[in-house]
Design a protein around this motif. Structure first.
Motif, PDB file in Angstrom:
ATOM      1  N   LYS A 279       0.861  -1.304   0.074  1.00 52.76           N
ATOM      2  CA  LYS A 279      -0.046   0.210   0.050  1.00 52.76           C
ATOM      3  C   LYS A 279       0.737   1.196   0.069  1.00 52.76           C
ATOM      4  CE  LYS A 279      -3.793  -2.125   2.003  1.00 52.76           C
ATOM      5  NZ  LYS A 279      -5.143  -1.878   2.622  1.00 52.76           N
ATOM      6  N   GLY A 280       2.260   1.116  -0.102  1.00 55.08           N
ATOM      7  CA  GLY A 280       2.835   2.385  -0.179  1.00 55.08           C
ATOM      8  C   GLY A 280       2.914   3.121  -1.532  1.00 55.08           C
ATOM      9  N   LYS A 281       3.550   4.351  -1.557  1.00 51.47           N
ATOM     10  CA  LYS A 281       3.114   5.146  -2.545  1.00 51.47           C
ATOM     11  C   LYS A 281       4.592   5.187  -3.336  1.00 51.47           C
ATOM     12  CE  LYS A 281      -0.996   6.552  -0.955  1.00 51.47           C
ATOM     13  NZ  LYS A 281      -2.012   6.127  -1.743  1.00 51.47           N
TER      14      LYS A 281
ATOM     15  N   GLN B 234       0.405  -2.308  -8.851  1.00 50.85           N
ATOM     16  CA  GLN B 234      -0.551  -2.539  -9.809  1.00 50.85           C
ATOM     17  C   GLN B 234      -1.908  -2.559  -8.731  1.00 50.85           C
ATOM     18  OE1 GLN B 234      -0.126  -2.755 -13.174  1.00 50.85           O
ATOM     19  NE2 GLN B 234       1.699  -2.554 -12.397  1.00 50.85           N
ATOM     20  N   TYR B 235      -3.054  -2.265  -9.486  1.00 46.70           N
ATOM     21  CA  TYR B 235      -4.314  -2.288  -8.920  1.00 46.70           C
ATOM     22  C   TYR B 235      -5.088  -3.278  -9.649  1.00 46.70           C
ATOM     23  CZ  TYR B 235      -9.111  -0.881  -7.842  1.00 46.70           C
ATOM     24  OH  TYR B 235     -10.177  -0.990  -7.351  1.00 46.70           O
ATOM     25  N   ILE B 236      -5.508  -4.023  -8.987  1.00 49.18           N
ATOM     26  CA  ILE B 236      -6.661  -5.044  -9.740  1.00 49.18           C
ATOM     27  C   ILE B 236      -7.725  -5.134  -8.618  1.00 49.18           C
ATOM     28  CG2 ILE B 236      -6.876  -7.485 -10.474  1.00 49.18           C
ATOM     29  CD1 ILE B 236      -3.978  -7.728 -10.865  1.00 49.18           C
ATOM     30  N   LYS B 237      -8.891  -4.782  -9.171  1.00 46.44           N
ATOM     31  CA  LYS B 237     -10.026  -4.658  -8.290  1.00 46.44           C
ATOM     32  C   LYS B 237     -10.681  -5.994  -7.851  1.00 46.44           C
ATOM     33  CE  LYS B 237     -13.418  -4.666 -12.076  1.00 46.44           C
ATOM     34  NZ  LYS B 237     -14.427  -3.765 -12.798  1.00 46.44           N
ATOM     35  N   ASN B 238     -10.601  -6.936  -8.568  1.00 48.40           N
ATOM     36  CA  ASN B 238     -11.272  -8.359  -8.115  1.00 48.40           C
ATOM     37  C   ASN B 238     -10.376  -9.074  -7.208  1.00 48.40           C
ATOM     38  OD1 ASN B 238     -13.412  -7.773  -9.706  1.00 48.40           O
ATOM     39  ND2 ASN B 238     -12.624  -8.912 -11.479  1.00 48.40           N
ATOM     40  N   LYS B 239      -9.136  -8.714  -6.604  1.00 42.19           N
ATOM     41  CA  LYS B 239      -8.356  -9.480  -5.833  1.00 42.19           C
ATOM     42  C   LYS B 239      -8.721  -8.943  -4.231  1.00 42.19           C
ATOM     43  CE  LYS B 239      -5.740 -11.486  -8.662  1.00 42.19           C
ATOM     44  NZ  LYS B 239      -5.562 -12.883  -8.884  1.00 42.19           N
TER      45      LYS B 239
ATOM     46  N   TRP C  70      -4.122  -3.512  -4.188  1.00 39.75           N
ATOM     47  CA  TRP C  70      -3.045  -2.689  -4.561  1.00 39.75           C
ATOM     48  C   TRP C  70      -1.747  -3.791  -4.136  1.00 39.75           C
ATOM     49  CZ3 TRP C  70      -2.622   1.394  -7.523  1.00 39.75           C
ATOM     50  CH2 TRP C  70      -4.013   2.203  -7.661  1.00 39.75           C
ATOM     51  N   GLY C  71      -0.732  -3.554  -5.087  1.00 42.14           N
ATOM     52  CA  GLY C  71       0.387  -4.638  -4.768  1.00 42.14           C
ATOM     53  C   GLY C  71       1.188  -4.696  -5.902  1.00 42.14           C
ATOM     54  N   PHE C  72       2.137  -5.736  -5.779  1.00 41.37           N
ATOM     55  CA  PHE C  72       3.170  -6.201  -6.956  1.00 41.37           C
ATOM     56  C   PHE C  72       2.390  -7.205  -7.408  1.00 41.37           C
ATOM     57  CE2 PHE C  72       5.852  -3.977  -3.882  1.00 41.37           C
ATOM     58  CZ  PHE C  72       6.454  -3.122  -4.585  1.00 41.37           C
TER      59      PHE C  72
END
Length: 184
Positions: A5-7, A14-19, A23-25
């Protein structure tokens, strides 16, 4: 997906809405059946494959992005002829199955309907009907040894394989099997 969740990750995050962790790698990995990771690639957008350091052949260059990822991870195996690759529907396509078959590597994966070409299987909508009993399966094999199988469980599942046959399909009373042979 590795949660982060860092900036300060730049385009690596990456952002994947169904996971569950949105947010993450994003990592692509080749692991053995006991879960030991032998090779992995960090998703970096267009430069993902360049950063991995494995040169692509002209045949690999012509592939789609998910097929390139599988082919690069498979090319780092020490002995591909004794190895079987299993993948989910994000990576499975007729393109990668043919490529790995040519490289004498066995492959089995669930597949999305738009990535398997046009084998003469029962349509998904037809198999989803309540009149079609559970455990119904339909399959077709090509002359080069590629199996396309569609099976109805709770949902309809499509499978492509150069490793498995259709026999593991559950044989319960009333099962309906429709064998066909066609060039894919």
């Amino acid at each position: 997906m590795i949660a982060y969740k860092g900036k300060r990750a730049g385009n690596l995050r990456q952002y994947i809405k169904n996971k569950p962790d949105k947010w993450g790698f994003k990592l692509f990995a080749r692991a053995s059946e006991d879960g030991f990771i032998h090779d992995m690639m960090l998703y970096q957008g267009k430069t993902t494959l360049e950063a991995h350091g494995v040169p692509l052949t002209p045949k690999q260059e012509a592939m789609g992005s998910t097929s390139k990822i599988v082919s690069v991870l498979a090319s780092t195996m020490s002995c591909s002829t004794t190895t079987a690759i299993f993948a989910d529907n994000f990576f499975t396509s007729l393109e990668i199955v043919r490529y790995l078959k040519d490289m004498n590597c066995r492959y089995t994966g669930t597949a999305r309907d738009n990535r398997i070409g046009k084998p003469p299987l029962k349509a998904i909508k037809e198999m989803e009907k309540k009149a079609v009993p559970r455990d119904t399966c339909d399959y077709v094999t090509s002359d080069v040894g590629i199996l396309a199988l569609r099976w109805k469980d709770n949902r309809v599942v499509t499978l492509l394989s150069t490793d498995m046959g259709w026999i593991p399909c559950p044989l319960s009373p009333g099962i309906v099997v429709t064998p066909r042979k066609r060039r894919m």
